[in-house]
Design an enzyme around this catalytic site. Structure first.
Site, PDB file in Angstrom:
ATOM      1  N   LYS A  20       0.853  -1.199   0.000  1.00  0.00           N
ATOM      2  CA  LYS A  20       0.000   0.000   0.000  1.00  0.00           C
ATOM      3  C   LYS A  20       0.882   1.240   0.000  1.00  0.00           C
ATOM      4  O   LYS A  20       2.061   1.198   0.365  1.00  0.00           O
ATOM      5  CB  LYS A  20      -0.927   0.030   1.209  1.00  0.00           C
ATOM      6  CG  LYS A  20      -0.231  -0.010   2.577  1.00  0.00           C
ATOM      7  CD  LYS A  20       0.251   1.329   3.110  1.00  0.00           C
ATOM      8  CE  LYS A  20       0.880   1.217   4.490  1.00  0.00           C
ATOM      9  NZ  LYS A  20       1.648   2.406   4.888  1.00  0.00           N
ATOM     10  N   ASP A 170      -2.537  -1.498  10.560  1.00  0.00           N
ATOM     11  CA  ASP A 170      -2.882  -1.496   9.136  1.00  0.00           C
ATOM     12  C   ASP A 170      -3.537  -2.799   8.671  1.00  0.00           C
ATOM     13  O   ASP A 170      -3.954  -2.894   7.519  1.00  0.00           O
ATOM     14  CB  ASP A 170      -1.630  -1.272   8.283  1.00  0.00           C
ATOM     15  CG  ASP A 170      -1.085   0.138   8.409  1.00  0.00           C
ATOM     16  OD1 ASP A 170      -1.843   1.022   8.854  1.00  0.00           O
ATOM     17  OD2 ASP A 170       0.093   0.343   8.056  1.00  0.00           O
TER      18      ASP A 170
END
Length: 347
Positions: A20, A170
């Protein structure tokens, strides 16, 4: 130790674990529990790790055998993580440094009425370690998805996200990936409609940044500021609006990272690489997460040229960097997801 059998067992399955980038990251303050409240917009991108999972009928129930190979496996070992281990999930995973895949399996095993079937997981590690690209968290989320299927638990994505939030900040994002806004400490998620057609060029220096160190340094560098309520991140709404409208120029101007200064202090090569990316044509280049990776957005079809220019400039300076190109996921994109990006590695 565990190797991937050939042919794979009939029940074997593969989960893709993308990296990401943080298109925007605002640190809102340090909470009383020591964690940091954030407001961030994340997007799934290349490169990707892969997890192959299968049942192990020869091992005792509750046993996990993990093995790791791939171009970034040795980097993982340098952080103290084992590349091969056998874990009794019933005995807990406390003590020592643990791969988040093991922690995810142990957390999910608590959802089963008895010891779950013994499993083997082989992780092919391609996402650079300590780069702010979320590789460990993504691996954990992929393990949750795969074990949910392998053990027949039938948990929904919402339920998996709640399990994921107990593993790391996350991890919940990676359960579904795509483009999402995360608040709280990263566990409160909202899908971001993304109509932006763009490519993302990521450059990674040899150095690594430990996320906890970056936040501690942010504490030191930042002035005493009262913690703002969730959703108060500067510019997040404007960035989300630009993504929804497909306004690339506006989105580039709104890329932001409050941890950039801390990343530069901990990894001077990150700032050097950011300047290299900017001079190569990467307008609005930004740090991802706590670094050490940097990235820039480019118009469709322009990412490859930018990546090659970074590679050329880095080679001219006798510097080795890793460069990846992928497209941003559209609003329809959801896991299982794989961007048809190209990967370019400079020498």
């Amino acid at each position: 130790m565990s190797e991937v059998p050939s042919p794979l067992p009939a029940d074997a399955l593969t989960e893709v674990a993308p990296a990401k980038v943080n298109l925007g990251l605002w640190v809102l303050g340090r909470r009383e529990d020591g964690l940091h409240a954030i407001d961030t917009v994340m997007a799934s991108v290349e490169p990707v790790d892969e997890l192959v999972l299968w049942r192990d009928p020869e091992a005792a129930p509750g046993t996990l055998t993990l093995s790791v190979t791939g171009p970034e496996a040795e980097s993982l070992a340098e952080t103290g993580l084992a590349l091969a281990e056998v874990v009794d999930l019933r005995g807990g995973t406390h003590g020592g440094v643990r791969n988040l895949v093991v922690r995810a399996a142990a957390e999910l095993a608590r959802s089963t009425p008895g010891p779950p079937a013994a499993v083997r997981i082989h992780l092919i590690k391609r996402i650079p370690v300590g780069a702010g690209l979320g590789g460990g968290s993504s691996d954990a989320a992929a393990a949750l998805r795969g074990l949910n299927r392998l053990w027949g638990l039938g948990l929904t994505p919402d339920q998996l996200e709640r399990v994921a939030a107990r593993i790391g900040a996350d991890v919940a994002f990676f359960v579904r990936g795509g483009v999402r806004r995360a608040t709280g400490v990263g566990e409160r998620l909202a899908m971001v409609p993304c109509a932006l057609a763009a490519e993302c060029v990521i450059a990674v220096p040899p150095s690594r940044v430990v996320t906890a160190q970056a936040y501690r340094l942010w504490d030191t560098l930042s002035s005493e500021t009262p913690m703002q309520a969730d959703g108060g991140g500067h510019g997040a709404e404007a960035l989300i609006s630009a993504l929804a409208r497909g306004d690339l120029r506006r989105a580039i101007r709104l890329l932001h990272n409050d941890l950039a200064t801390a990343a530069y202090r901990l990894s001077p090569s990150t700032q050097r690489l950011l300047r290299l990316l900017e001079t190569a044509g990467g307008e609005g280049a930004c740090v991802s997460g706590s670094g050490s990776a940097v990235f820039a957005l480019a118009a469709p079809g322009a990412g490859g040229g930018l990546a090659n220019e970074i590679r050329r400039r880095a080679a001219a300076e006798g510097w080795t960097v890793r460069v990846y190109v992928s497209r941003l996921p559209s609003q329809e994109a959801a896991l299982p997801w794989r961007a048809p990006g190209t990967v370019v590695e400079s020498i």
